[in-house]
Design an enzyme around this catalytic site. Structure first.
Site, mmCIF file in Angstrom:
data_model
loop_
_atom_site.group_PDB
_atom_site.id
_atom_site.type_symbol
_atom_site.label_atom_id
_atom_site.label_comp_id
_atom_site.label_asym_id
_atom_site.label_seq_id
_atom_site.Cartn_x
_atom_site.Cartn_y
_atom_site.Cartn_z
ATOM 1 N N GLY A 314 58.746 23.664 46.909
ATOM 2 C CA GLY A 314 60.344 22.755 47.834
ATOM 3 C C GLY A 314 59.624 22.058 48.494
ATOM 4 N N CYS A 397 80.880 25.010 68.302
ATOM 5 C CA CYS A 397 81.998 26.233 69.134
ATOM 6 C C CYS A 397 80.773 27.710 68.544
ATOM 7 C CB CYS A 397 83.103 26.712 68.862
ATOM 8 S SG CYS A 397 83.826 25.149 68.911
ATOM 9 N N GLU A 398 79.276 27.191 69.007
ATOM 10 C CA GLU A 398 78.756 28.475 69.178
ATOM 11 C C GLU A 398 77.642 27.885 70.296
ATOM 12 O OE1 GLU A 398 78.291 31.418 66.921
ATOM 13 O OE2 GLU A 398 79.895 30.643 66.003
HETATM 14 C C1 LIG Z 1 62.037 31.525 43.994
HETATM 15 C C2 LIG Z 1 61.031 30.626 44.743
HETATM 16 N N1 LIG Z 1 60.905 29.499 44.520
HETATM 17 C C3 LIG Z 1 60.280 28.344 44.958
HETATM 18 C C4 LIG Z 1 60.838 29.024 46.079
HETATM 19 C C5 LIG Z 1 61.010 27.248 47.384
HETATM 20 O O1 LIG Z 1 60.305 27.490 48.312
HETATM 21 P P1 LIG Z 1 59.320 26.522 49.276
HETATM 22 O O2 LIG Z 1 60.954 25.647 49.655
HETATM 23 O O3 LIG Z 1 58.975 27.093 50.194
HETATM 24 O O4 LIG Z 1 58.082 26.184 48.391
HETATM 25 C C6 LIG Z 1 61.915 29.406 46.493
HETATM 26 C C7 LIG Z 1 62.528 29.769 48.198
HETATM 27 O O5 LIG Z 1 63.633 29.686 48.562
HETATM 28 C C8 LIG Z 1 62.208 30.702 45.877
HETATM 29 O O6 LIG Z 1 63.202 31.638 46.133
#
Ligand SMILES: Cc1ncc(COP(=O)(O)O)c(C=O)c1O
Length: 472
Positions: A314, A397-398
């Site tokens: 991601g 507010c933190e």
């Molecule tokens: C099961 C799973 N797949 C893929 C990802 C994507 O991770 P990244 O955005 O670090 O590549 C995550 C992120 O938490 C995840 O939990």
């Protein structure tokens, strides 16, 4: 040049506090001759006058090209070992209808984790077969909808889900492909990984129980087992953690072949990106080649066919594409007593310049949540003033409402300046909140000199819209 003792050891005093490090900024970010930040041909002044701040600005060509590059690299690397790869974009990093379409156009599948993410992917026109569904507590409705749209894979996360998914598949008269998420005991982050017999976390099934749980899956005629899944962490710069997880999974994968087909192996996401100039992300071609080596040598050692490998990046796709623009509101030089211990009263004092902007932890909670580091530049102009260490704070507010813990900006930074924070495409918008009733910022896509809103700014009407108080 004076070095501020409050600067973290990894941060060096820059020769030029206007410079945009190529590793951190999106591919089409540059300064104009006048010194203004321009992203994909659109100037900061145009972005701010048309869309206001804070705003997430996504360099569309950057995101699309990273998606294509990762798919092509994995396709090529796995073809060379006689197999193939499936790349899922992890929608949790940031999903909107447009972004989902960019990923589908790039030939990626999309991984969703809730009914809401599923709805966005479907609204983008994704066929169910190009989606995967994750989550440690999927609701019955979510499972039902996923099965009803012909979802390509459901990642079973607990024993109770076997029955839930199998029953949904029976109701819909389909055979549902499923993976099984394994808690491999490997947890990786940045340059290190930890390997234990079993990790203390909520996701997946212990590796030791995998064979028995797969037997349960196989006992249901409405389920088709695709293979094991493991995700070992995030912001990973070394491949060794993936290799260890693959070794562990492979031993079980090989055993499972005795009971039926195991066509795939899913190694999750987690590839690191550069947030600051000291982070060095691995090139995707290198990651792909390493994965192909790990998997093909593991298969050869066990004398089994190389499976199709699925991955779920991601951050590595969307993270570097986006820059958040903020307006500076107030600036304070705060005296920090005894920043360095000299023994003599007052001698070790230092000044930290707090630069406060019009957003903060509601649009980027990562620094508060994980202590994440970011970098910052003045976007509306370049300046030759001496660099000063700054902390960019939000307006919430933190006291932990920090956007950038430490970076250098030209010391003449002033209220009204626009600050740009690069690499804010992943887990910023998707984790955004309405804390202090701030409306969430818009997402603006820029490409070839054109800017367009892909997610609009939340308005006061949006903020009040769910409150029934006005009706009474
Ligand atoms: C099961 C799973 N797949 C893929 C990802 C994507 O991770 P990244 O955005 O670090 O590549 C995550 C992120 O938490 C995840 O939990």
């Amino acid at each position: 040049m004076s070095v501020n003792p409050l600067a973290p050891s990894w941060l060096s005093h820059p020769d030029d506090a206007n410079e945009l490090a190529a590793t951190v900024w999106s591919q089409n970010a540059a300064r104009s001759d006048e010194g203004e930040l321009v992203i994909a041909g659109v100037t900061t002044s145009e972005l701010v006058s048309r869309f206001g701040t804070p705003a997430y600005v996504v360099d569309e060509a950057d995101a699309r090209s990273r998606a294509v590059a990762i798919r092509e690299s994995f396709d090529a690397a796995f073809a060379s070992v006689g197999s193939s790869a499936k790349v899922y974009y992890a929608g949790k990093a940031f999903l909107s209808i447009q972004v989902a379409r960019w990923m589908l156009d790039a030939g990626l599948n999309i991984d969703v984790c809730s009914g809401g993410e599923l709805a966005v992917a479907l609204a983008a026109g994704a066929e169910g077969s190009r989606l995967g569904f994750h989550g440690n507590n999927k609701s019955l409705d979510e499972i039902d909808r996923a099965v009803s749209v012909g979802i390509g894979a459901i990642v079973i996360d607990s024993i109770v889900e076997i029955e839930r998914v199998a029953d949904a598949a029976l109701r819909h008269g389909v055979v549902q492909p499923v993976r099984l998420r394994i808690n491999s005991g490997v947890h990786a982050s940045t340059h290190e990984y930890l390997a234990t017999a079993r990790e203390d976390q909520k996701f997946g099934i212990p590796l030791a129980d995998a064979a028995a749980v797969v037997a349960l899956i196989r006992s249901r005629d409405s389920l088709r087992f695709l293979g094991l899944h493991s995700h070992i962490g995030s912001q990973i710069f070394e491949s060794e953690g993936f290799a260890e997880a693959a070794r562990r999974l492979f031993a079980v994968h090989a055993e499972l072949l005795a009971g039926g087909p195991v066509p795939e192996l899913n190694l999750g996401g987690g590839f690191g990106i550069a947030y600051t100039s000291v982070d060095e992300a691995l090139p995707v071609e290198e990651i792909a080649t390493r994965f192909a080596e790990i998997v093909s040598s593991g298969a050869a050692a066990l004398g089994i066919p190389v499976p199709v490998v699925a991955i779920e990046p991601g951050r590595a796709i969307i993270g570097p594409s986006t820059t958040t623009l903020y307006t500076v509101g107030t600036i304070k030089d705060v005296l920090v007593s005894d920043a360095v211990s000299t023994g003599a009263a007052g001698d070790g004092d230092a000044v930290r310049k707090y630069v406060s902007v019009d957003g903060g932890m509601s649009d980027n909670v990562r620094p508060a949540l994980y202590g994440a580091d970011y970098s910052v530049r003045i976007a509306n102009r370049a300046s030759q003033a001496d660099a000063a260490l700054v902390r960019v704070a939000g307006k919430h507010c933190e006291s932990g409402d920090i956007v950038v813990h430490a970076d250098y900006l030209p010391g003449d930074v002033t209220p009204g300046d626009i600050l740009a924070i690069p690499a804010t495409g992943a887990y910023c918008w998707s984790l955004a909140s309405n804390y202090n009733y701030l409306g969430r910022p818009p997402v603006i896509a820029v490409r070839n000199g054109e800017a367009r809103v892909i997610v609009r700014r939340e308005t006061e009407a949006d903020l009040l819209g769910r409150d029934t108080g006005l009706e009474s």
